[in-house]
Scaffold this motif. Structure first.
Motif, PDB file in Angstrom:
ATOM      1  N   GLU A  94     -44.772 -76.425   7.365  1.00  0.00           N
ATOM      2  CA  GLU A  94     -44.463 -77.843   7.154  1.00  0.00           C
ATOM      3  C   GLU A  94     -43.615 -78.360   8.311  1.00  0.00           C
ATOM      4  O   GLU A  94     -42.770 -77.628   8.838  1.00  0.00           O
ATOM      5  CB  GLU A  94     -43.679 -78.024   5.839  1.00  0.00           C
ATOM      6  CG  GLU A  94     -44.522 -77.701   4.607  1.00  0.00           C
ATOM      7  CD  GLU A  94     -43.744 -77.780   3.299  1.00  0.00           C
ATOM      8  OE1 GLU A  94     -44.362 -77.570   2.244  1.00  0.00           O
ATOM      9  OE2 GLU A  94     -42.512 -78.034   3.329  1.00  0.00           O
ATOM     10  N   ILE A  96     -41.354 -81.823   9.290  1.00  0.00           N
ATOM     11  CA  ILE A  96     -40.781 -83.078   8.786  1.00  0.00           C
ATOM     12  C   ILE A  96     -40.838 -84.144   9.874  1.00  0.00           C
ATOM     13  O   ILE A  96     -40.482 -83.878  11.029  1.00  0.00           O
ATOM     14  CB  ILE A  96     -39.333 -82.819   8.327  1.00  0.00           C
ATOM     15  CG1 ILE A  96     -39.367 -82.008   7.027  1.00  0.00           C
ATOM     16  CG2 ILE A  96     -38.567 -84.126   8.159  1.00  0.00           C
ATOM     17  CD1 ILE A  96     -38.015 -81.553   6.543  1.00  0.00           C
ATOM     18  N   ILE A 137     -36.542 -80.163   2.994  1.00  0.00           N
ATOM     19  CA  ILE A 137     -36.707 -78.861   3.658  1.00  0.00           C
ATOM     20  C   ILE A 137     -37.061 -77.799   2.619  1.00  0.00           C
ATOM     21  O   ILE A 137     -36.453 -77.729   1.548  1.00  0.00           O
ATOM     22  CB  ILE A 137     -35.413 -78.475   4.424  1.00  0.00           C
ATOM     23  CG1 ILE A 137     -35.210 -79.444   5.591  1.00  0.00           C
ATOM     24  CG2 ILE A 137     -35.487 -77.027   4.922  1.00  0.00           C
ATOM     25  CD1 ILE A 137     -33.901 -79.258   6.344  1.00  0.00           C
ATOM     26  N   THR A 141     -40.720 -75.025   6.009  1.00  0.00           N
ATOM     27  CA  THR A 141     -40.416 -75.974   7.084  1.00  0.00           C
ATOM     28  C   THR A 141     -40.152 -75.230   8.388  1.00  0.00           C
ATOM     29  O   THR A 141     -39.363 -74.284   8.417  1.00  0.00           O
ATOM     30  CB  THR A 141     -39.183 -76.829   6.719  1.00  0.00           C
ATOM     31  OG1 THR A 141     -39.375 -77.366   5.417  1.00  0.00           O
ATOM     32  CG2 THR A 141     -38.989 -77.951   7.714  1.00  0.00           C
ATOM     33  N   LEU A 168     -34.269 -74.606  12.287  1.00  0.00           N
ATOM     34  CA  LEU A 168     -35.512 -75.324  12.603  1.00  0.00           C
ATOM     35  C   LEU A 168     -35.485 -75.789  14.061  1.00  0.00           C
ATOM     36  O   LEU A 168     -34.415 -76.002  14.631  1.00  0.00           O
ATOM     37  CB  LEU A 168     -35.655 -76.563  11.706  1.00  0.00           C
ATOM     38  CG  LEU A 168     -35.556 -76.344  10.197  1.00  0.00           C
ATOM     39  CD1 LEU A 168     -35.574 -77.687   9.471  1.00  0.00           C
ATOM     40  CD2 LEU A 168     -36.687 -75.443   9.711  1.00  0.00           C
TER      41      LEU A 168
END
Ligand SMILES: *Cc1c(COP(=O)(O)O)cnc(C)c1O
Length: 384
Positions: A94, A96, A137, A141, A168
């Motif tokens: 994923e 964001i 999150i 992520t 991240l």
């Protein structure tokens, strides 16, 4: 009603002027000789893919963006795609990002089989709202892609702090923000990687497609340099499955002529923005909000106004070009129906999509043209 606006209404009854949203010819006439010379040199060399012009441009862009490295590629979209590839983002991951952006931001994530997770925006800046990121999150992520929309940086200190806490990576979608700064630091130097576009309408536009990625990370730099040539190093030995995404020597030559003018182009846009702010003061329209930490470079000058569609029609009738950036947020796009977002899930992005319009803001726009645009707007919003 202020007297000034009463006068404006009368004078705007005169015949329509034409004010295009963007007129690149006005920039070209000032640099035509240099461009032709640079293009002729490439033609004489018959060296078209990568090469010395491209290398030089990469060094100069890295310097402008305050990073150690820059790797050019075929478009801003590919700059995002290659950045995600270099970070190893793939199926099941994923990423964001903002729903209020050009499609490429989300599309590049989906292209790799990863899932874009859209986080609502701040109503003043239209950039991703850092308060809402952490709630989205998950253990899947991998990265955050803040977009520096319209030429103003997202709140990078807060985004980086969140990224650090959760291990991240951060890719800046800086396609609209070359030369913008955040707390004095340039866009492109604020995350793990910075993705830029040289699409002709950007503040540094090529004469076709082009893009570049900035970074301080030597390993990512090496990897990106390999991924853009089908993952091969040396030639014909493929360690990775890359793509074919390179900047043309012709585009690099054009960009090398334009780059020394970038500061002046950005300054002219900022001056025009200030002029609009003054001209539109007191009217029931929301002008762009500059946050104190940011130097906005106005790739777009975007108003928020009730009855937006009628205003656009009125401006069109009066010969003024406008555009809606963006009419449909990404989470509401047909191709993302399977993500199952509902109307109202990201309310600020959805409201913004209904109320924004961008005005002509290019550097060569004249004060008279801006006065005319403002007159037309005043005419419309005050008569109702
Ligand atoms: C222009 C743009 C891109 C894509 O750039 P291209 O060079 O057209 O591929 C990506 N993100 C944003 C926010 C853009 O404005």
């Amino acid at each position: 009603m202020p007297a000034l606006h009463a006068d404006m209404r009368k004078s705007s009854k005169g015949k329509a002027m034409k004010v295009p949203l963007l007129d690149l010819k006005r920039q070209y006439v000032n640099i035509e000789n240099d461009i032709r010379k640079a293009v002729d040199e490439v033609l004489a060399s018959q060296y078209f893919i990568l090469g010395p012009n491209v290398k030089l441009l990469e060094e100069k862009i890295a310097a402008v963006c305050g990073t150690k490295y820059a790797v050019s590629c075929a478009s801003g979209t590919d700059a995002l795609l290659l950045s995600l590839m270099a970070l190893g983002v793939g199926p099941g991951d994923e990423v964001i990002t903002s729903p209020f952006t050009f499609f490429a931001t989300g599309g590049s994530i989906s292209r790799l089989g990863a899932v874009p997770v859209f986080v609502d925006i701040d109503p003043d800046t239209y950039n991703i709202n850092p308060d809402l990121i952490e709630g989205c999150i998950t253990e899947r992520t991998k990265a955050i892609i803040p977009v520096h929309l319209f030429g103003q940086c997202a709140d990078m200190d807060r985004i980086n702090a969140i990224a650090k806490r959760h291990n991240l990576s951060v890719i800046e979608d800086a396609a609209q923000a070359i030369g913008a700064t955040y707390k004095g630091r340039p866009a492109g130097s604020l995350g793990t990687l910075g993705a830029f576009s040289f699409f002709p309408t950007k503040n540094l536009g090529a004469y076709g497609d082009g893009g570049i990625i900035t970074t301080d990370d030597e390993k990512l730099y090496d990897l990106l340099s390999i991924l853009r040539v089908h993952g091969s190093k040396p030639k014909y030995f493929h360690k990775y499955i890359g793509i074919n995404s390179r900047l043309d020597a012709l585009q690099a030559a054009v960009l090398l002529v334009k780059l020394p003018h970038l500061a002046e182009y950005n300054d002219a846009r900022r001056l025009n923005a200030q002029r609009y702010n003054k001209l539109l003061e007191g009217l029931p329209v929301s002008c762009p909000v500059e946050t104190p930490d940011c130097r906005h470079i106005y790739n777009q000058y975007t108003l928020r106004v009730a009855n937006r569609d009628d205003l656009i029609a009125c401006l069109r009738e009066n010969g003024v070009g406008t555009e809606i950036y963006y009419p449909v947020p990404l989470h509401a796009q047909e191709c993302y129906a399977d993500l199952e977002y509902q109307a109202g899930d990201l309310p600020v992005a959805e409201e913004s999509a209904k109320e924004v319009l961008s005005l002509p803001i290019f550097g060569e726009l004249t004060a008279q043209e801006q006065e005319y645009v403002a007159k037309c707007i005043a005419d419309f919003v005050l008569k109702r």
